[in-house]
Design an enzyme around this catalytic site. Structure first.
Site, PDB file in Angstrom:
ATOM      1  N   TYR A   1       9.055   2.234  -0.422  1.00  0.00           N
ATOM      2  CA  TYR A   1       8.339   3.500  -0.609  1.00  0.00           C
ATOM      3  C   TYR A   1       7.811   4.023   0.733  1.00  0.00           C
ATOM      4  CZ  TYR A   1       4.979   6.825  -2.658  1.00  0.00           C
ATOM      5  OH  TYR A   1       4.270   7.946  -2.998  1.00  0.00           O
TER       6      TYR A   1
ATOM      7  N   LYS B   1       8.996   7.528   2.584  1.00  0.00           N
ATOM      8  CA  LYS B   1       8.071   8.626   2.896  1.00  0.00           C
ATOM      9  C   LYS B   1       8.007   8.876   4.412  1.00  0.00           C
ATOM     10  CE  LYS B   1       6.699   9.830  -1.260  1.00  0.00           C
ATOM     11  NZ  LYS B   1       7.003  11.166  -1.815  1.00  0.00           N
TER      12      LYS B   1
END
Ligand code: NDP
Length: 241
Positions: free
Chosen positions: A146, A150
């Site tokens: 994650y 990002k």
């Protein structure tokens, strides 16, 4: 901020931050074009806002491009859809790494390419907000894929801001801390982890979806006409050094 008669594409408009943003936009006069995956979410959002609904799995690159083209023309774009899987770094699977990058990084690129080509082709002006995360700034245990997805999105945001602003499209990122949505339930339901996170947020609470939606709308609006390439934390001070 008035969005009367503005047409705004919102990905991930079915739940959480994307839904709150779509509802806020509709209250302020916009016509929302909602891209998301679950039909029930789209049906209820359509009933509440009269939005245009486009069902798509953003993990599928070809379907994403087709959906983005169907959403045009639009004045603004909000890339909000995102997904996560909790795995320690040593356990991250290639499948989940690829999935998170497909949804969190590649899909925003594809949708923004189609949106920007259309805006530029029409000689119009526009703005894009990419919803990133504080996870792009700090290493959060169990969020390796994650965090990477990002941080990748932020790289795109910066290049888009440099390349697209001269063509009339501003591009900015927002970086929420834990926000009370279905994703947060998945990622932060362990009370010990949640308490540790909360203790590092000076304002003393997690974000509400509307806290994030307000900042997204500001960055889209003409009030932010000189704001371009910003990574805007919406984190109550979590990332203060
Ligand atoms: P939610 O899980 O609550 O909502 C995400 C939305 O995106 C849902 O409508 C979901 O649809 C949609 N979506 C997810 N995957 C796909 C897919 N493959 N294709 C189409 N639609 C998809 O998440 P949040 O509202 O919490 O998150 C919104 C954004 O904010 C994300 O980018 C997230 O990374 C970011 N963020 C969230 C934080 C938080 O604590 N909540 C903190 C920091 C950033 P469906 O449910 O049908 O899968």
């Amino acid at each position: 901020m008035d969005f009367t008669d503005k047409r705004v594409i919102v990905t991930g408009a079915g739940k959480g931050i994307g839904r709150a943003t779509a509802l806020m936009l509709a209250r302020r006069g916009a016509k929302v074009v909602a891209l998301t995956r679950s039909p029930a979410d789209l049906e209820s959002l359509e009933r509440e806002t009269g939005c245009v609904s486009i069902l798509v799995d953003l993990a599928d690159a070809e379907a994403t491009r087709a959906a983005a083209r169907n959403a045009l023309p639009a004045d603004y774009l909000i890339n909000c859809a995102g997904t996560t899987e909790l795995e320690s770094f040593l356990d991250v699977s290639v499948e989940n790494f690829d999935l998170l990058h497909a949804v969190n990084t590649r899909a925003p690129m594809i949708v923004a390419q189609e949106y920007a080509r259309d805006v530029i082709g029409r000689g119009a002006k526009g703005a894009i907000v990419n919803v990133s995360s504080v996870a792009a700034f700090v290493g959060i245990p169990d969020h390796a894929a994650y965090c990477a997805s990002k941080a990748g999105l932020d790289g795109l945001t910066r290049v888009m801001a440099k390349e697209l602003a001269p063509k009339g499209i501003r591009v900015n990122g927002v970086h929420p801390t834990v926000t009370l949505t279905p994703m947060a339930v998945k990622a932060w339901s362990d009370p010990d982890k949640a308490a540790g996170m909360l203790a590092r947020i000076p304002v003393g609470r997690f974000a509400d979806p509307d806290d994030v939606a307000e900042v997204i709308l500001f960055l889209l609006s003409d009030e932010a006409a000189m704001v371009n390439g910003l990574s805007m934390p919406v984190d109550g001070g979590y990332t203060i050094a």
